[in-house]
Design a protein around this motif. Structure first.
Motif, PDB file in Angstrom:
ATOM      1  N   LEU A 146       0.828  -1.211   0.000  1.00 40.41           N
ATOM      2  CA  LEU A 146       0.000   0.000   0.000  1.00 40.41           C
ATOM      3  C   LEU A 146       0.860   1.258   0.000  1.00 40.41           C
ATOM      4  CD1 LEU A 146      -2.864  -0.983   2.485  1.00 40.41           C
ATOM      5  CD2 LEU A 146      -3.036  -0.640   0.023  1.00 40.41           C
ATOM      6  N   THR A 176       0.864   3.763  -3.295  1.00 38.92           N
ATOM      7  CA  THR A 176       0.227   5.072  -3.130  1.00 38.92           C
ATOM      8  C   THR A 176       1.218   6.184  -2.819  1.00 38.92           C
ATOM      9  OG1 THR A 176      -0.163   4.658  -0.767  1.00 38.92           O
ATOM     10  CG2 THR A 176      -1.892   3.993  -2.317  1.00 38.92           C
ATOM     11  N   SER A 209      -6.282   0.424  -3.951  1.00 39.30           N
ATOM     12  CA  SER A 209      -5.558  -0.220  -2.853  1.00 39.30           C
ATOM     13  C   SER A 209      -5.859  -1.715  -2.818  1.00 39.30           C
ATOM     14  CB  SER A 209      -5.934   0.430  -1.514  1.00 39.30           C
ATOM     15  OG  SER A 209      -5.580   1.795  -1.505  1.00 39.30           O
ATOM     16  N   VAL A 251      -2.974  -4.715  -3.371  1.00 37.53           N
ATOM     17  CA  VAL A 251      -2.699  -5.774  -2.389  1.00 37.53           C
ATOM     18  C   VAL A 251      -2.979  -7.143  -2.985  1.00 37.53           C
ATOM     19  CG1 VAL A 251      -3.424  -6.734  -0.178  1.00 37.53           C
ATOM     20  CG2 VAL A 251      -3.074  -4.275  -0.400  1.00 37.53           C
TER      21      VAL A 251
END
Length: 787
Positions: free
Chosen positions: A371, A375, A391, A395
């Motif tokens: 994450l 990001t 997100s 993952v």
């Protein structure tokens, strides 16, 4: 510093991969490596300085883990005290887990009363309230967390079945510092010395048990009470196996346990509540700024929740990160999120060097790391819904190779299932479950259960979609796939991101190793006291027996056989042979039939047997003369006779299916539980078919089988005894083992060697691999009398 911490953790992992602990004399290399700090930071020495310091951190992690392991290995149960009555005093040191016949709990040993007895300080015990047929036992006891008892117990060393692709329970016990396992003797005197021991760890367990009892009372017989207990206090023992399969299939197991999101959510709620109240009081604000007070309240709340929830690795990771953030906010400083994660990683490994053995460790830290990576480099505002979906995608993509390595399967519906489950579980069900742990808040528990029922209904709709299942990839394939996933997650506009998908292909398109035409592979799977043998040819697979059933929800089929077959790339069985109606041979069959497609079943059981309810396979009785050929390998059924099926009083062992499998490179004789009379029949009627290169010893090496005449005719070059460690039958018997040894047969036994894999190829010598030798770990128990 983040790189140094990562290298330290890699050093800890390096130690956990060792077969033996290193010589601690090498630890004197650390001061020499540490001298690199004196080298110049700039110039031509800078690269050497950095390299030496990284080596220093790796070696520090390696020897830190080695020192910790030495301390833990120093405590072990001597061989002489296995299976002997020992009287001792101690405290129930865990939340007791209800079992079908009693309880299971951890026990801190304070005093050993039996003269000369040596016992580890932390053991796992079982106590029984009912016998094997369900009748109550006289003088049975029920224990509770935090009680001090004087007990008479019998212990054994922490020894478990060992097979590829299957959870290593010896590693689990070792990481939890359980250095012996045993049972409380039912007919020996036991004394409750103290109902409550007021020490910190025991008080926490007492509180957890009180909450669990409240849940069981308020939600008696409700299907999802186990999930609510898992969310509130981390007790997953009451979740039925069928529910676990649903959560695994939909990829939401991370939120059924105490996950980081739950801890963060609870801490955030407390932060908001305290900040809202504090900033409205001038007196409170003068004594302490509202932000600091809220930060402290949130961190303390998270600590209490994590302790109450059993202190699992994902919760620990979040707790340490929250405390680092709290200290930074308190001091007014800032720190990059990656460094916060690194410090949390270091604390977890320092407190528990064996955390790196847990799948949850890698999934938890990996998810947060992904994450941050996915990001951290983004610029501009993104709608919250799109950001959340990105997100989830990041993952799922990055952890897919890890899940394939750990479990051999990935949920294809995980993003959709999590889209429903995360908001419900994290923001509604978990807070209500925690609120319901307070007396007189029954409405909260009823509400949480109703919402969980709705959540499960939606998950069942997703579960109908297929899962990605395949053979276990190699480590290099997983690392390449991880690199590909990270490449694909680079910011939009980065050139050639599609190359990441190419790098993932080797892990996703694994071609499992298979026999060639004419070859025969035989795997004697370690199922404890029981039998299960996988036989493979170039394009076919046969399983002979399915091992024992342990409880109504746990058996060899779901605990060992399904993950082993999946890891080996066996997606279906052409034939399943169930030799006879004994639990140690057919106990795992029902769950196996639910997990793995089976084309044909040969058995001596009636086709109306409960095992076959719902089975769509074609079922045939085992009869002499049955046979077929697969890929140049011949299969022949030798026993039982057709007349034996009409003999109602005939013992099941005397109706065992016996099979001979022959190839150009060698043969195997599978005998199940035949005894001396059955061996005599085979000698009289099938003598020419009995000679075999490999023999799976009849009836686990009991005294009622393996007669001298039978051994002399079979003349096996290798004999495998499929037996459980310290089994109550004493199999294999010493005189039987001696007969095979005198004949010149090599001997293997599953309790000592784990899975035994034999390969026959034309014009080649038989190849034998013993899993416990091939894949050694320093914590594996080696307390055997070598034979």
């Amino acid at each position: 510093m983040s790189l140094a911490i990562l290298v330290f953790v890699i050093g800890v992992l390096g130690l956990q991969l060792q077969a033996h602990l290193p010589d601690m004399a090498w630890i004197w290399a650390l001061p020499l490596l540490a001298s690199a700090w004196g080298l110049p930071r700039a110039g031509r020495w800078s690269m050497l300085r950095r390299a030496l310091l990284l080596v220093f951190f790796f070696v520090s992690g390696f020897f830190y883990a080695a020192f910790s392991a030495e301390q833990r290995l120093a405590e072990q149960l001597p061989k002489a005290w296995e299976g002997v009555d020992i009287n001792m005093v101690g405290v129930v040191a865990s939340l007791p887990v209800a079992a079908e016949r009693g309880q299971r709990f951890e026990f801190d040993v304070e005093r050993v009363l039996t003269p000369g007895a040596v016992v580890p300080s932390h053991v796992q015990l079982s106590t029984y309230t009912r016998d094997f047929v369900g009748q109550p036992l006289p003088d049975a006891i029920n224990v509770h967390a935090g009680q001090r008892w004087q007990l008479t117990v019998r212990l054994r060393r922490p020894h478990a079945n060992q097979n590829p692709h299957v959870m290593d329970m010896e590693a689990v016990w070792f990481s939890r510092d359980i250095r012996a396992l045993g049972s409380v003797r039912e007919r020996s005197p036991h004394t409750l010395l103290s109902d409550q021991v007021w020490q910190f760890p025991y008080v926490i367990d007492m509180m957890r048990e009180q909450i669990a009892t409240r849940f069981d009372t308020v939600l008696a017989q409700q299907p999802y009470v186990g999930v609510l207990k898992a969310l509130a206090i981390g007790d997953q023992s009451a979740i039925p196996a069928a529910q676990w399969q649903l959560y695994q299939r939909t990829g939401i197991t991370h939120i059924i346990s105490i996950s980081g999101s739950h801890v963060t959510m609870l801490a955030g709620l407390m932060f908001a509540l305290v900040y809202f109240i504090w900033r409205r009081s001038a007196r409170l604000t003068l004594s302490l700024p509202a932000r600091r007070a809220a930060v402290l309240a949130g961190a303390v709340t998270a600590t209490g929740y994590v302790l109450l929830a059993g202190f699992g690795v994902p919760a620990q990771r979040t707790l340490y990160m929250l405390w680092v953030v709290a200290l930074l906010l308190w001091s007014g400083r800032t720190l990059a999120p990656a460094r916060i994660l690194a410090w949390a990683l270091l604390v977890v490994v320092l407190l528990d060097p064996w955390a790196v053995l847990a799948a949850g460790f890698w999934l938890s830290f990996g998810a947060v790391g992904v994450l941050l990576y996915a990001t951290g480099a983004r610029v501009g505002d993104v709608h919250w819904l799109r950001a959340w979906w990105q997100s989830q995608w990041a993952v799922t993509l990055a952890l897919a190779p890890v899940l394939l390595l750990l479990f051999g399967q990935v949920s294809t519906v995980s993003p959709l299932a999590n889209a429903v489950a995360i908001p419900l579980v994290s923001f509604l069900i978990t807070p209500l479950a925690l609120l319901g742990s307070i007396p007189y808040m029954d409405w909260a528990l009823y509400s949480a259960h109703a919402l969980m029922a709705a959540c499960v209904w939606s998950l069942q709709q997703f579960a109908a979609l297929p899962m990605w299942t395949q053979a276990q990839p190699a480590v290099w394939q997983v690392l390449l796939a991880l690199a590909g996933a990270l490449w694909m997650l680079l910011p939009r506009g980065f050139p050639a991101r599609w190359l990441g998908a190419v790098w993932m292909l080797p892990a996703l398109l694994v071609t499992p190793q298979q026999p060639r035409l004419g070859e025969l592979w035989v795997d004697a799977i370690d199922v404890g006291q029981g039998l299960s043998v996988l036989v493979r040819t170039a394009h076919h697979a046969l399983l002979f027996d399915a091992g024992p059933q342990y409880t109504s929800t746990a058996d060899t089929g779901n605990r060992i056989l399904a993950p082993y077959l999946r890891g080996e790339g066996v997606t279906q069985l052409d034939v399943l042979v169930l030799s006879h109606d004994d639990n140690d041979h057919t106990g795992g069959a029902a769950s196996l039939l639910q997990s793995v497609p089976v084309a044909h079943i040969y058995t001596s059981l009636p086709d109306t047997h409960i095992i076959f309810s719902g089975a769509i396979s074609h079922i045939s009785q085992c009869l002499p003369g049955q046979g077929w050929q697969w890929d140049g390998v011949t299969f022949e059924m030798l026993y039982p006779t057709s007349e034996s099926y009409g003999e109602v009083n005939r013992k099941d062992n005397h109706r065992s299916c016996v099979m001979k499998v022959s190839s150009a490179g060698g043969s195997v004789l599978l005998t199940a539980d035949i005894e001396a009379g059955d061996e005599r029949y085979l000698l009289d009627n099938e003598r020419s078919e009995l000679a075999a290169t490999l023999l799976i010893a009849p009836h686990h090496g009991s005294r009622t089988s393996s007669t001298p005449d039978f051994i002399n005719v079979v003349q096996p070059r290798l004999t495998v005894f499929t037996v459980g460690y310290q089994n109550r039958f004493g199999h294999p018997r010493g005189d039987v083992v001696a007969r095979y040894a005198q004949m010149g047969s090599a001997l293997a036994r599953s309790d000592r060697d784990g899975l035994v894999a034999i390969k026959f190829a034309p014009d080649q010598v038989m190849q034998v691999q013993y899993w416990r030798q091939q894949q050694q770990h320093y914590w594996w128990d080696d307390g055997y009398d070598k034979q």
